[in-house]
Scaffold this active site. Sequence first.
Site, PDB file in Angstrom:
ATOM      1  N   ARG A   1     -79.563 -19.814 -43.318  1.00  0.00           N
ATOM      2  CA  ARG A   1     -78.682 -20.770 -42.647  1.00  0.00           C
ATOM      3  C   ARG A   1     -79.344 -22.140 -42.710  1.00  0.00           C
ATOM      4  NH1 ARG A   1     -77.218 -21.439 -36.185  1.00  0.00           N
ATOM      5  NH2 ARG A   1     -78.869 -22.988 -36.257  1.00  0.00           N
TER       6      ARG A   1
ATOM      7  N   TYR B   1     -77.473 -30.421 -33.382  1.00  0.00           N
ATOM      8  CA  TYR B   1     -77.586 -28.982 -33.134  1.00  0.00           C
ATOM      9  C   TYR B   1     -78.375 -28.297 -34.271  1.00  0.00           C
ATOM     10  CZ  TYR B   1     -76.857 -24.087 -33.336  1.00  0.00           C
ATOM     11  OH  TYR B   1     -77.115 -22.750 -33.460  1.00  0.00           O
TER      12      TYR B   1
ATOM     13  N   ASP C   1     -73.720 -23.432 -39.404  1.00  0.00           N
ATOM     14  CA  ASP C   1     -73.122 -23.265 -38.075  1.00  0.00           C
ATOM     15  C   ASP C   1     -72.639 -24.639 -37.573  1.00  0.00           C
ATOM     16  OD1 ASP C   1     -72.466 -22.598 -35.491  1.00  0.00           O
ATOM     17  OD2 ASP C   1     -74.386 -21.635 -35.003  1.00  0.00           O
TER      18      ASP C   1
ATOM     19  N   HIS D   1     -71.171 -24.948 -34.754  1.00  0.00           N
ATOM     20  CA  HIS D   1     -71.422 -24.818 -33.318  1.00  0.00           C
ATOM     21  C   HIS D   1     -70.312 -25.423 -32.457  1.00  0.00           C
ATOM     22  CE1 HIS D   1     -74.380 -24.059 -29.996  1.00  0.00           C
ATOM     23  NE2 HIS D   1     -74.656 -23.085 -30.826  1.00  0.00           N
TER      24      HIS D   1
ATOM     25  N   GLU E   1     -69.769 -21.051 -39.737  1.00  0.00           N
ATOM     26  CA  GLU E   1     -69.701 -20.394 -38.422  1.00  0.00           C
ATOM     27  C   GLU E   1     -69.180 -21.341 -37.348  1.00  0.00           C
ATOM     28  OE1 GLU E   1     -73.571 -19.025 -37.222  1.00  0.00           O
ATOM     29  OE2 GLU E   1     -72.979 -18.980 -35.122  1.00  0.00           O
TER      30      GLU E   1
ATOM     31  N   GLU F   1     -69.910 -15.467 -31.447  1.00  0.00           N
ATOM     32  CA  GLU F   1     -71.141 -15.150 -30.707  1.00  0.00           C
ATOM     33  C   GLU F   1     -70.954 -15.315 -29.203  1.00  0.00           C
ATOM     34  OE1 GLU F   1     -73.859 -17.987 -32.538  1.00  0.00           O
ATOM     35  OE2 GLU F   1     -73.799 -19.229 -30.739  1.00  0.00           O
TER      36      GLU F   1
ATOM     37  N   ARG G   1     -69.016 -12.194 -35.056  1.00  0.00           N
ATOM     38  CA  ARG G   1     -70.404 -12.437 -34.638  1.00  0.00           C
ATOM     39  C   ARG G   1     -70.777 -11.789 -33.305  1.00  0.00           C
ATOM     40  NH1 ARG G   1     -74.350 -14.597 -36.174  1.00  0.00           N
ATOM     41  NH2 ARG G   1     -74.618 -16.359 -34.789  1.00  0.00           N
TER      42      ARG G   1
ATOM     43  N   GLU H   1     -78.100 -11.883 -38.215  1.00  0.00           N
ATOM     44  CA  GLU H   1     -78.924 -13.083 -37.971  1.00  0.00           C
ATOM     45  C   GLU H   1     -80.298 -12.638 -37.479  1.00  0.00           C
ATOM     46  OE1 GLU H   1     -77.389 -15.587 -34.863  1.00  0.00           O
ATOM     47  OE2 GLU H   1     -78.663 -17.276 -35.438  1.00  0.00           O
TER      48      GLU H   1
ATOM     49  N   TRP I   1     -71.141 -28.400 -26.869  1.00  0.00           N
ATOM     50  CA  TRP I   1     -72.496 -28.340 -27.430  1.00  0.00           C
ATOM     51  C   TRP I   1     -72.562 -27.261 -28.501  1.00  0.00           C
ATOM     52  CZ3 TRP I   1     -76.302 -24.463 -27.462  1.00  0.00           C
ATOM     53  CH2 TRP I   1     -77.490 -24.863 -28.127  1.00  0.00           C
TER      54      TRP I   1
HETATM   55  O1  KDG Z   1     -77.947 -19.454 -26.498  1.00  0.00           O
HETATM   56  C1  KDG Z   1     -77.303 -20.161 -27.487  1.00  0.00           C
HETATM   57  C2  KDG Z   1     -77.817 -19.757 -28.852  1.00  0.00           C
HETATM   58  O2  KDG Z   1     -77.844 -18.373 -28.985  1.00  0.00           O
HETATM   59  C3  KDG Z   1     -76.976 -20.356 -29.937  1.00  0.00           C
HETATM   60  O3  KDG Z   1     -77.034 -21.737 -29.866  1.00  0.00           O
HETATM   61  C4  KDG Z   1     -77.497 -19.892 -31.282  1.00  0.00           C
HETATM   62  O4  KDG Z   1     -75.504 -20.662 -32.343  1.00  0.00           O
HETATM   63  C5  KDG Z   1     -76.485 -19.957 -32.351  1.00  0.00           C
HETATM   64  C6  KDG Z   1     -76.712 -19.088 -33.499  1.00  0.00           C
HETATM   65  O5  KDG Z   1     -75.856 -19.076 -34.374  1.00  0.00           O
HETATM   66  O6  KDG Z   1     -77.727 -18.429 -33.528  1.00  0.00           O
HETATM   67 MG    MG Z   2     -74.042 -19.877 -33.751  1.00  0.00          MG
END
Ligand code: KDG
Ligand code: MG
Length: 416
Positions: free
Chosen positions: A162, A174, A224, A226, A250, A276, A297, A353, A416
């Site tokens: 990644r 991020y 990602d 995010h 992602e 996630e 995820r 991951e 975030w």
């Molecule tokens: O607690 C938040 C994290 O697990 C996250 O920011 C990690 O986005 C993430 C990832 O893809 O691992």
């Molecule tokens: Mg993530």
Amino acid sequence: MSNTNETPTRGSSHDREIVEAKVIVTCPGRNFVTLKIVTRSGVEGLGDATLNGRELAVASYLQDHVVPNLIGRDAGQIEDIWQFLYRGAYWRRGPVTMSAIAAVDVALWDILGKMAGMPIYQLLGGRSREGALVYGHANGRDIAEASDAVGRFIEQGFLAVRAQCGVPGIKKAYGVSSAKGYEPAESELPLETTWNTPRYLGVVPKLFEQLRADHGAEVELLHDAHHRLTPIEAARLAKSLEPYRLFWLEDATPAEDQKAFELIRQHSVTALAVGEVFNSIWDCKHLIENQLIDYIRTTIVHGGGITHLRRLADFAGLHGVRTGFHGATDLSPVTMGAALHFDTWVPNFGIQEYMFHTDETDAVFPHDYVLRNGRLHVGDTPGHGVTIDEKLAAKYPYQPKQLPIARLEDGAMWNW
Ligand code: KDG
Ligand code: MG
């Protein structure tokens, strides 16, 4: 029988009676919440209940509301206990509830494995693959630094990486970290970061153009976003990344609105991963049955454990969606161990991951999984193969830490 490292006899329901359940909160570098369940015959099972930045809410949910309900139950009735905790609370779903249920569920699968003398992957139906393909996290303050970091992962044998890089003018983008590991929950009160989408959309395609130029066509590359983009911005990013054949993009947009992914799909063939932060099959039902994503995820700890994830994965498999479990460092080695047993079995596995835990974390949670040639391999220890050193854990008391937040440059709250 008092030693859990030995393989106990199968035992009667009397032997399987739950006599103790203990919540352990420890911070060997970061906070983890662990549930230990003990049966009358002395078999111990461990489950992870860590919810980053909200750990004590789950610890209390377990301690105050779940543990009293476990004592006296048959540890072999995994399904019934799952249904009891899910239906019986009346208040279904949500990350706190589902992480607590997951901890119980994984601890019970661990106990079942120990009683049967089998690793969990065997209980699930046996091995489908030798090892689970994993991806590591490479990042850099700019494109050149990120590309060097990807190169280092490839040198270590990673087949999938990644990649995240800094965004010009943004102080803390991020996924870009100067520290050795990725630990976003850094401060007692949330760190305030700023966000600028147009600049981000300008830099990411250039990052992947450079990565393909530097590292060739074969390595699997992931990214990602995010949750930072609106649906049409996400569609634009996915389309602009097509020439670089990402394994996945992602969390392009927050998926509370599952229909938003229709718009991304209309514009792009970049593979999409999400989930996630999901904790139930209902969070991704529309996404899966309409084939709006390629990878789900949601993982064991935040999704109600092995029992619920098995249902989710089977449903996803019917629609050509594969698993890609969350595996950041805020998920403890207990989750990693359980997830790897699942990955070793699940027919529609995609990728796992994997970020290295710190040495302190590894010492508190000894485990038998190992990384070889870009894949993680579970051992044949009965159960999930992860234990806890409680004396060592007690040396690392809880530290209040929260995840950062992001604001747009005009001060408005963003994702975030
Ligand atoms: O607690 C938040 C994290 O697990 C996250 O920011 C990690 O986005 C993430 C990832 O893809 O691992
Ligand atoms: Mg993530």
